[in-house]
Design an enzyme around this catalytic site. Structure first.
Site, PDB file in Angstrom:
ATOM      1  N   ARG A 103     -23.317 -18.353  -8.862  1.00 52.28           N
ATOM      2  CA  ARG A 103     -23.567 -19.846  -8.222  1.00 52.28           C
ATOM      3  C   ARG A 103     -23.467 -20.862  -8.964  1.00 52.28           C
ATOM      4  O   ARG A 103     -23.218 -22.024  -8.388  1.00 52.28           O
ATOM      5  CB  ARG A 103     -25.079 -19.658  -7.805  1.00 52.28           C
ATOM      6  N   LYS A 145      -9.790  -4.870  -4.814  1.00 48.13           N
ATOM      7  CA  LYS A 145      -8.802  -4.928  -6.015  1.00 48.13           C
ATOM      8  C   LYS A 145      -9.316  -6.038  -6.726  1.00 48.13           C
ATOM      9  O   LYS A 145      -8.990  -7.244  -6.459  1.00 48.13           O
ATOM     10  CB  LYS A 145      -7.426  -5.241  -5.251  1.00 48.13           C
TER      11      LYS A 145
HETATM   12  N1  PXG Z   1      -3.913   2.080  -7.038  1.00 43.05           N
HETATM   13  C1  PXG Z   1      -4.249   1.134  -7.898  1.00 43.05           C
HETATM   14  C2  PXG Z   1      -5.361   1.282  -8.881  1.00 43.05           C
HETATM   15  C3  PXG Z   1      -3.690   0.051  -7.862  1.00 43.05           C
HETATM   16  O1  PXG Z   1      -3.841  -0.998  -8.470  1.00 43.05           O
HETATM   17  C4  PXG Z   1      -2.190   0.824  -5.904  1.00 43.05           C
HETATM   18  C5  PXG Z   1      -2.825   2.027  -6.086  1.00 43.05           C
HETATM   19  C6  PXG Z   1      -1.066   0.983  -4.923  1.00 43.05           C
HETATM   20  O2  PXG Z   1      -1.535  -0.044  -4.006  1.00 43.05           O
HETATM   21  P1  PXG Z   1      -0.417  -0.595  -2.982  1.00 43.05           P
HETATM   22  O3  PXG Z   1      -1.110  -1.315  -2.019  1.00 43.05           O
HETATM   23  O4  PXG Z   1       0.261  -1.779  -3.952  1.00 43.05           O
HETATM   24  O5  PXG Z   1       0.506   0.493  -2.452  1.00 43.05           O
HETATM   25  C7  PXG Z   1      -2.497  -0.004  -6.983  1.00 43.05           C
HETATM   26  C8  PXG Z   1      -1.681  -1.398  -6.924  1.00 43.05           C
HETATM   27  C9  PXG Z   1       1.538  -3.153 -11.699  1.00 43.05           C
HETATM   28  C10 PXG Z   1       0.379  -3.367 -10.829  1.00 43.05           C
HETATM   29  O6  PXG Z   1       1.843  -4.217 -12.507  1.00 43.05           O
HETATM   30  C11 PXG Z   1       0.527  -2.403  -9.815  1.00 43.05           C
HETATM   31  C12 PXG Z   1      -0.692  -2.421  -9.060  1.00 43.05           C
HETATM   32  C13 PXG Z   1      -1.461  -3.455  -9.469  1.00 43.05           C
HETATM   33  C14 PXG Z   1      -1.478  -4.320 -10.257  1.00 43.05           C
HETATM   34  C15 PXG Z   1      -0.519  -4.382 -10.994  1.00 43.05           C
HETATM   35  O7  PXG Z   1       2.333  -2.333 -11.918  1.00 43.05           O
HETATM   36  N2  PXG Z   1      -0.757  -1.518  -8.070  1.00 43.05           N
END
Ligand code: PXG
Length: 289
Positions: A103, A150
């Site tokens: 907050r 995320k």
């Molecule tokens: N699991 C996790 C924990 C992720 O962070 C995925 C699965 C795949 O999700 P999507 O929606 O992209 O199909 C992710 C996403 C990188 C990087 O720099 C990759 C992710 C997130 C942050 C950084 O390689 N992947």
């Protein structure tokens, strides 16, 4: 490089946030990683929807509408004249004081968008496959911090990533507290067993990956059976094929887990089929900018 930061486009060297931003002090915020191919943003709506879902799950009110956010992503890509790109979209809790209390973050969220050239896994990994390990670090339990959010809190994944670096391999599988396969540090996990494509359910404790969702649809369209069920490492070791999915990696084959060979020890036909279908899809589908 032009960065979108709180309503303005600024040069990279001027793209700075306060050290009192709770995104930095506590990892209190959410993000998305999005890709564009050939002047088209792939699955933009899905990424924007997930960003707002993540924000809502941590009770962070994103200060701009989804429509405005969509336009910001497109404008950032245009400003940087990028035909193929990786977009990082971040919303933090904003500037507060030295306490946890959200907050106190009166300004209500810092937003920034970075569009850059995509740094891919080298081509040889798509041709030869990845070697990965099972991490000792367990995935956050959904009761502690729901992996479907995320968030800017990636320490859990980073600790597993460090294990994979120490082992000299490219990725690490993270297990749930009960020992089931959850996901990798930045990708979802699939196996192919007897022409059936199998991946753990999101409820196992994984991110509801957008690539994961696309691959499930593609596999069904290609007449393959798809199952979402709990998996243990043994299931992966005796599978015909194993691959990972993520926005950055797309679909990438795995040929060794904990030094044990998967299938024939090279990328399998179903993985290759899905990768080529995925690439067909990304080259013609998306939001133009
Ligand atoms: N699991 C996790 C924990 C992720 O962070 C995925 C699965 C795949 O999700 P999507 O929606 O992209 O199909 C992710 C996403 C990188 C990087 O720099 C990759 C992710 C997130 C942050 C950084 O390689 N992947």
């Amino acid at each position: 490089m032009k960065i979108y930061l709180d309503g303005k486009f600024v040069d990279k060297k001027n793209a700075k946030v306060s050290i009192f931003d709770h995104g930095l002090l506590y990892g209190d915020g959410v993000f998305e990683g999005i890709r564009s191919y050939n002047w088209l943003v792939f699955k933009l709506k899905e990424h924007i929807d997930r960003l707002y879902r993540s924000a809502s799950a941590i009770r962070l009110k994103v200060p701009i509408s989804k429509k405005k956010m969509t336009n910001v992503v497109k404008a950032t890509l245009r400003k940087n004249n990028l035909k193929d790109a990786y977009v990082r979209l971040v919303v933090t809790r904003g500037v507060g004081d030295l306490g946890l209390d959200p907050r106190k973050c009166k300004r209500g969220g810092t937003i920034f968008v970075i569009a850059d050239k995509i740094a891919l896994y080298p081509k040889r990994f798509y041709e030869k496959g990845l070697r990965i390990i099972t991490a000792k670090t367990r995935r956050n339990s959904p009761e502690a911090l729901d992996p479907r959010i995320k968030s800017l809190n990636y320490l859990n994944n980073i600790l597993a990533k460090i294990e994979s670096i120490d082992a000299g391999v490219q990725e690490a599988i993270m297990l749930t507290n009960d020992g089931f396969v959850a996901e990798c540090t930045g990708d979802n996990v699939f196996i192919v067993d007897n022409n059936t494509v199998i991946t753990p359910p999101v409820e196992a404790g994984a991110l509801d990956g957008i690539t994961r969702g696309t691959v499930i649809k593609l596999a069904r369209k290609k007449g393959l059976r798809v199952k979402e069920r709990m998996l243990v490492i043994k299931d992966l070791l005796k599978a015909d094929e194993c691959f990972l999915t993520g926005t950055a990696a797309e679909i990438i084959p795995v040929i060794k887990i904990d030094k044990k060979r998967i299938g024939k020890g090279k990328p399998g036909p179903v993985t290759n089929l899905l990768l080529s279908e995925y690439r067909k899809l990304t080259s013609v589908n998306g939001v133009r900018y």
